[in-house]
Design a protein around this motif. Structure first.
Motif, mmCIF file in Angstrom:
data_model
loop_
_atom_site.group_PDB
_atom_site.id
_atom_site.type_symbol
_atom_site.label_atom_id
_atom_site.label_comp_id
_atom_site.label_asym_id
_atom_site.label_seq_id
_atom_site.Cartn_x
_atom_site.Cartn_y
_atom_site.Cartn_z
ATOM 1 N N PRO A 12 0.800 -1.225 0.000
ATOM 2 C CA PRO A 12 0.000 0.000 0.000
ATOM 3 C C PRO A 12 0.833 1.275 0.000
ATOM 4 O O PRO A 12 0.332 2.341 -0.368
ATOM 5 C CB PRO A 12 -0.829 -0.116 1.285
ATOM 6 N N ASP A 13 2.103 1.173 0.405
ATOM 7 C CA ASP A 13 2.913 2.393 0.519
ATOM 8 C C ASP A 13 4.401 2.069 0.412
ATOM 9 O O ASP A 13 5.127 2.096 1.402
ATOM 10 C CB ASP A 13 2.621 3.079 1.852
ATOM 11 N N PRO A 14 4.893 1.756 -0.782
ATOM 12 C CA PRO A 14 6.334 1.498 -0.938
ATOM 13 C C PRO A 14 7.107 2.806 -1.023
ATOM 14 O O PRO A 14 6.725 3.724 -1.758
ATOM 15 C CB PRO A 14 6.404 0.730 -2.265
ATOM 16 N N ARG A 15 8.187 2.890 -0.268
ATOM 17 C CA ARG A 15 9.000 4.106 -0.262
ATOM 18 C C ARG A 15 10.474 3.756 -0.200
ATOM 19 O O ARG A 15 10.856 2.785 0.451
ATOM 20 C CB ARG A 15 8.665 4.976 0.958
ATOM 21 N N ALA A 16 11.277 4.563 -0.836
ATOM 22 C CA ALA A 16 12.730 4.396 -0.720
ATOM 23 C C ALA A 16 13.184 4.963 0.616
ATOM 24 O O ALA A 16 12.807 6.078 0.997
ATOM 25 C CB ALA A 16 13.438 5.115 -1.862
ATOM 26 N N LEU A 17 13.930 4.162 1.351
ATOM 27 C CA LEU A 17 14.626 4.648 2.549
ATOM 28 C C LEU A 17 16.058 4.131 2.415
ATOM 29 O O LEU A 17 16.389 3.043 2.873
ATOM 30 C CB LEU A 17 13.981 4.143 3.835
ATOM 31 N N TYR A 18 16.880 4.914 1.724
ATOM 32 C CA TYR A 18 18.243 4.500 1.453
ATOM 33 C C TYR A 18 19.041 4.366 2.752
ATOM 34 O O TYR A 18 18.659 4.898 3.794
ATOM 35 C CB TYR A 18 18.941 5.514 0.546
ATOM 36 N N CYS A 19 20.148 3.671 2.652
ATOM 37 C CA CYS A 19 21.053 3.603 3.782
ATOM 38 C C CYS A 19 21.640 4.993 4.047
ATOM 39 O O CYS A 19 21.364 5.947 3.326
ATOM 40 C CB CYS A 19 22.157 2.574 3.538
ATOM 41 N N CYS A 20 22.441 5.111 5.074
ATOM 42 C CA CYS A 20 22.894 6.428 5.501
ATOM 43 C C CYS A 20 24.216 6.299 6.236
ATOM 44 O O CYS A 20 24.750 5.199 6.395
ATOM 45 C CB CYS A 20 21.846 7.082 6.400
ATOM 46 N N VAL A 21 24.720 7.415 6.709
ATOM 47 C CA VAL A 21 25.988 7.423 7.428
ATOM 48 C C VAL A 21 25.904 8.381 8.607
ATOM 49 O O VAL A 21 25.207 9.405 8.544
ATOM 50 C CB VAL A 21 27.147 7.828 6.488
ATOM 51 N N ASP A 22 26.574 8.032 9.673
ATOM 52 C CA ASP A 22 26.687 8.902 10.839
ATOM 53 C C ASP A 22 27.980 9.701 10.697
ATOM 54 O O ASP A 22 29.077 9.155 10.863
ATOM 55 C CB ASP A 22 26.715 8.057 12.112
ATOM 56 N N PRO A 23 27.886 10.989 10.382
ATOM 57 C CA PRO A 23 29.117 11.773 10.146
ATOM 58 C C PRO A 23 29.952 11.988 11.390
ATOM 59 O O PRO A 23 31.115 12.385 11.288
ATOM 60 C CB PRO A 23 28.588 13.106 9.593
ATOM 61 N N ALA A 24 29.392 11.705 12.573
ATOM 62 C CA ALA A 24 30.201 11.795 13.788
ATOM 63 C C ALA A 24 31.195 10.639 13.873
ATOM 64 O O ALA A 24 32.256 10.760 14.504
ATOM 65 C CB ALA A 24 29.301 11.802 15.019
ATOM 66 N N LEU A 25 30.858 9.529 13.238
ATOM 67 C CA LEU A 25 31.728 8.351 13.253
ATOM 68 C C LEU A 25 32.561 8.229 11.981
ATOM 69 O O LEU A 25 33.671 7.697 12.014
ATOM 70 C CB LEU A 25 30.879 7.083 13.433
ATOM 71 N N TYR A 26 32.011 8.704 10.884
ATOM 72 C CA TYR A 26 32.696 8.611 9.594
ATOM 73 C C TYR A 26 33.059 10.024 9.142
ATOM 74 O O TYR A 26 32.211 10.786 8.678
ATOM 75 C CB TYR A 26 31.800 7.925 8.561
ATOM 76 N N ARG A 27 34.329 10.361 9.304
ATOM 77 C CA ARG A 27 34.783 11.703 8.971
ATOM 78 C C ARG A 27 36.234 11.624 8.492
ATOM 79 O O ARG A 27 36.935 10.647 8.748
ATOM 80 C CB ARG A 27 34.670 12.629 10.171
ATOM 81 N N PRO A 28 36.690 12.637 7.799
ATOM 82 C CA PRO A 28 38.053 12.605 7.255
ATOM 83 C C PRO A 28 39.116 12.492 8.345
ATOM 84 O O PRO A 28 38.970 13.046 9.440
ATOM 85 C CB PRO A 28 38.172 13.944 6.518
#
Length: 352
Positions: free
Chosen positions: A159-175
């Motif tokens: 009844p309600d398909p939606r994209a919910l892509y993966c993501c990243v936590d920038p506090a943990l993944y940073r240069p």
């Protein structure tokens, strides 16, 4: 909002990408003031030393030994505003049916493996979702966007398909500013359908360029693989070490599973993690990648080993830095855990 999640694993990142995805999303969801209970099947391969998060500070984590033990959590599921069942949950069809019977709030299926799921449904081999269950979920949250959403609606009756892509936590993944140990890295669990692409885009270039340094990190690779001498191997790199791994790479490789290439619009969490760490990415080619990162500007695409060697040989540090900066800016603007948590909140609230 009270949310109950029945997922593959929150406690262990060993051999799966689900744990880091759940951790980023749910930490950001909790930061928005929501209460979360995560129910995880207690299995031996995610226990002991493989369990790298046994006491999260952003949600309650409870283990259940078998299907019957889920009834101990029936009151929590019944009183929740929303119940989320994830892909690859052991006995997921039975778990999903139980959740739909028990929940009084919104039910949702969170598919971290959408193209793989749909291929298995078509073949009649999916063990965690059945076609009959799909219309019973109030919403279908898919890691794949594009035409797949219409297929979920029109063919499977969601009844309600939606994209919910993966993501990243920038506090943990940073240069970081680590010394560069490798010219090209790859982080991913072994998959038979990815291996030919890894062979073409990393192992073959490594054999042809013995002066360059490569690394492959991930579990479950067959013992009979013959690794070139200039390819370093790690059986596992925990999430706490991902940023250092990417920071030690001049470029990193993204390889997509065959079903996801076929479906398109299926960005890997590794894309977002590497981009957030400021590491330039070279990827295989699939439809929809330009909806996430801009080929030639924020990501490099490669079809052959020659393409990869050209990137490694001809690009200077400045070229790579410009690309990495563009990718990081795009990811921070649209693909962080905070963005996804807001999307999840909006979707679940809208279905209530």
């Amino acid at each position: 909002m009270k949310l109950v999640v029945l997922g593959l694993s929150l406690s262990s990142s060993w051999g799966n990408g689900h744990a880091t995805t759940y951790r980023s999303l749910l930490r950001a969801f909790a930061a928005r003031g929501h209460d979360i209970l995560f129910l995880e099947r207690d299995v031996p391969w995610y226990s002991g030393t493989a369990r790298d998060l046994s006491d999260p500070d952003f949600c309650r984590l409870a283990f259940y030994p078998d299907l019957d033990a889920l009834d101990q959590h029936a009151d929590a599921v019944a009183s929740a505003d929303a119940v989320l069942v994830g892909s690859y949950v052991p006995d997921g069809i039975a778990v999903g049916a139980w959740a739909q019977r028990t929940a009084r709030g919104v039910t949702a299926f969170y598919d971290i493996d959408t193209p793989v799921t749909l291929a298995a449904l078509e073949a009649g081999t999916c063990t965690y979702l059945s076609p009959a269950l799909i219309p019973g979920y109030g919403t279908y949250l898919s890691f794949t966007g594009g035409p797949t959403l219409e297929r979920l609606r029109n063919h499977y009756g969601s009844p309600d398909p939606r994209a919910l892509y993966c993501c990243v936590d920038p506090a943990l993944y940073r240069p970081r500013h680590d010394a560069k140990r490798w010219d090209l890295s790859y982080l991913g669990t072994y998959s038979p359908d990815r291996q030919p692409v890894l062979e073409r885009l990393l192992l073959d270039p490594a054999r042809r360029a013995p002066d360059l340094r490569f690394v492959v990190a991930g579990s479950q690779y067959p013992a009979d693989i013959v690794w070139p001498t200039n390819v370093e191997r790690f059986e596992h790199v925990g999430p706490q070490d991902h940023a250092e791994f990417y920071g030690s790479s001049r470029m990193t490789l993204n390889v997509t599973r065959a079903d996801m290439v076929k479906a398109g619009w299926s960005p890997s969490v590794r894309l977002f993690e590497a981009a957030a760490c400021g590491t330039p990415i070279v990827s295989d080619v699939w439809d929809g990648i330009d909806s996430v990162l801009e080929p030639g500007r924020s990501i490099a695409l490669a079809r052959t080993g020659d393409d990869v060697l050209t990137l490694l040989r001809s690009w200077g540090d400045r070229d790579r830095a410009v690309m990495a900066e563009a990718a990081r800016a795009q990811v921070l603007a649209a693909h962080t855990a905070a963005h996804r948590a807001l999307e999840l909140e909006t979707t679940l609230a809208g279905r209530a």
